[in-house]
Design an enzyme around this catalytic site. Structure first.
Site, PDB file in Angstrom:
ATOM      1  N   CYS A 219       0.868  -1.184   0.000  1.00 37.39           N
ATOM      2  CA  CYS A 219       0.000   0.000   0.000  1.00 37.39           C
ATOM      3  C   CYS A 219       0.904   1.232   0.000  1.00 37.39           C
ATOM      4  O   CYS A 219       2.091   1.124  -0.260  1.00 37.39           O
ATOM      5  CB  CYS A 219      -0.954  -0.014   1.198  1.00 37.39           C
ATOM      6  SG  CYS A 219      -0.110  -0.024   2.790  1.00 37.39           S
ATOM      7  N   THR A 220       0.356   2.397   0.294  1.00 37.09           N
ATOM      8  CA  THR A 220       1.126   3.641   0.172  1.00 37.09           C
ATOM      9  C   THR A 220       2.281   3.736   1.167  1.00 37.09           C
ATOM     10  O   THR A 220       3.429   3.929   0.790  1.00 37.09           O
ATOM     11  CB  THR A 220       0.203   4.865   0.360  1.00 37.09           C
ATOM     12  OG1 THR A 220      -0.943   4.698  -0.465  1.00 37.09           O
ATOM     13  CG2 THR A 220       0.921   6.148   0.000  1.00 37.09           C
TER      14      THR A 220
END
Ligand SMILES: [Zn+2]
Ligand SMILES: [Zn+2]
Length: 370
Positions: A219-220
Site C-alpha cells: 500500500c502507500t
C-alpha cells in the site's frame, strides 16, 4: 517557547513533571497557532510512524504521550486506538534526540521506523492533537479474535524485487482504485474498490483458491498492509508478505541503493500534489477524452469537488471542471453560487463515496449540460 536543552531521560522526566499541571489540550485558536508557528524560527523535522500494538487504555496513554510531546514542542496529528497508534508530527530539530529518548522509554516504540519527510519544511502542523479512535485504520471488522498485530513477513525493497520475480507469487495492491489506477507494481491485482473495508473481504475471497501461494501485499505507506496481511493470516493464508513502509519507502530504497524499480507510474498521495512520479510511464487515461494522463484533480466547482483524472487539454476546455454544468456554475459570482447550490446536483453530490467509480465508468460524461 522551549526551555533549556535536554539530553538525558531524567531531564526529560523533570520537564514533563513540571508541565504535568498544564492542560492536555490545545486551547489556543488555530489562527493564533498558525501565526505563532510562522514566527517560530525553529527548524523542524516532519515525520510519521505507525504501530499496531495492544493498548489497554488508549485514553490514559494518549494523555501521557500528550504531556511528553507537548513538553518537547512537538506538533501534529495522531490517532490512538486499542489496536495501536498512527502519528504524523513535526519535532523541533534540537529536541529530536530527546524525542527519541522519550520514544525508547516505551517498549512498543523500540526499533520503530520513523518516516522522515524529505522535502517538508516542517511547517505543516500548527497544533498538537492526539485523538482516541475506535481503530487507527477503519476495517469494518468486529471479531475480537482478529489480531492486527499478528502481521505477515516484512520485506524491504530488495527482498520485494527478488520475491516478486517468482512466477508463483500473487501481488495484491491494497489501496483503492483511484490510487492504483495511476500507478501500481508490475503484475499486481488492483481491486476495483473505493474503501479499504470493502477491499479486505474481497481480496480474501478473490484469493480463496490460492492459499498455498505466496501473497505479496503493498500500500502507500505500509499501515494498511500491516492490517491486511494480518487479516489474510486470520483467514488461513500461510505465506503472507508485505512491503515494509509501502511504496514511499520502496521508492526511497530504490533511489538510495540504485535498485531496479518495479513500480509503474505514479504513487497517489493525499497532499496538494495528488501523486508522486516513480515510474516514467503513464498508465492511466483522462476520464473525459481517454487520452493518456495520470493527473488527478478535484473538480474546480467547489460544490462538486469530485476527484478524477483530467488531461491538460480537457482542463483548459472545461476550466478544471468535471462537466460543462460544473464549468458554467463555477463561472458564476460566488454569491450566486451560494444561492443556487442547494438546488443543484453535481457529480460530486450525486454519488457520495462511489463518485469516483461511477464517474470513471461513465467516461466523465455523467453530467452534461442539457
Ligand atoms: Zn482529456
Ligand atoms: Zn464537477
Amino acid at each position: 517557547m522551549l526551555e533549556k536543552s535536554i539530553s538525558t531521560p531524567q531531564e526529560l522526566a523533570e520537564l514533563v513533571k513540571g508541565r504535568r499541571k498544564k492542560a492536555l489540550h490545545n486551547r489556543v485558536n488555530r489562527r493564533e497557532l498558525k501565526q505563532r508557528l510562522q514566527h517560530d524560527a525553529l527548524p523542524r523535522v516532519t515525520l510519521s510512524f505507525y504501530k499496531y500494538a495492544h493498548i489497554a487504555d488508549p485514553k490514559a496513554f494518549r494523555d501521557e504521550l500528550y504531556e511528553g510531546w507537548d513538553a518537547l514542542g512537538i506538533l501534529g496529528r495522531t490517532y490512538m486506538a486499542h489496536e495501536g497508534i498512527n502519528a504524523q508530527i513535526s519535532v523541533p530539530e534540537e529536541r529530536f534526540e530527546a524525542f527519541k529518548t522519550l520514544m525508547n522509554a516505551y517498549e512498543m516504540f523500540r526499533g520503530i521506523r520513523l518516516n522522515i519527510a524529505v522535502e517538508a519544511e516542517g511547517k505543516s502542523f500548527f497544533a498538537l492533537t492526539i485523538k482516541v479512535k475506535d481503530k487507527i485504520v477503519a476495517d469494518g471488522l468486529s471479531d475480537p479474535y482478529f489480531d492486527p498485530a499478528n502481521t505477515g513477513t516484512h520485506l524491504d525493497a530488495e527482498a520485494w524485487n527478488r520475491l516478486s520475480e517468482d512466477p508463483d507469487v500473487v501481488i495484491v495492491d491494497m489501496r483503492n482504485h483511484y490510487e492504483s489506477e495511476v500507478g501500481h507494481f508490475e503484475h499486481a491485482i488492483t481491486p476495483d474498490v473505493a474503501t479499504f473495508r470493502e477491499e479486505l473481504p474481497l481480496v480474501a475471497d478473490l484469493l480463496e483458491d490460492k492459499k498455498d501461494r505466496k501473497i505479496l501485499m503493498y500500500c502507500t505507506g505500509g499501515i494498511r498492509c500491516e492490517k491486511a496481511s494480518a487479516f489474510m493470516k486470520y483467514k488461513g493464508f500461510e505465506n503472507v508478505f508485505q512491503l515494509e513502509g509501502g511504496i514511499i519507502e520502496y521508492n526511497r530504497q530504490v533511489q538510495q541503493k540504485g535498485l531496479e524499480n518495479k513500480f509503474l507510474g505514479k504513487n497517489f498521495v493525499f497532499d496538494e500534489r495528488l501523486g508522486e512520479r516513480i515510474g516514467l510511464e503513464i498508465i492511466a487515461q483522462c476520464h473525459q477524452c481517454g487520452e493518456p494522463s495520470d493527473s488527478h484533480t478535484n473538480c474546480a466547482n467547489l460544490y462538486c469537488h469530485i476527484l478524477f483524472i483530467q488531461c491538460d487539454a480537457c482542463k483548459e476546455t472545461l476550466a478544471g471542471c468535471c462537466s460543462e454544468k460544473c464549468a458554467e456554475f463555477a463561472a458564476l459570482p460566488a454569491e450566486k453560487q451560494r444561492e443556487l447550490a442547494p438546488l443543484m446536483t453535481f457529480n460530486g453530490t450525486q454519488f457520495g463515496k462511489g463518485a469516483y467509480k461511477a464517474f470513471r465508468k461513465a467516461g466523465g460524461r455523467l453530467n452534461k449540460l442539457e
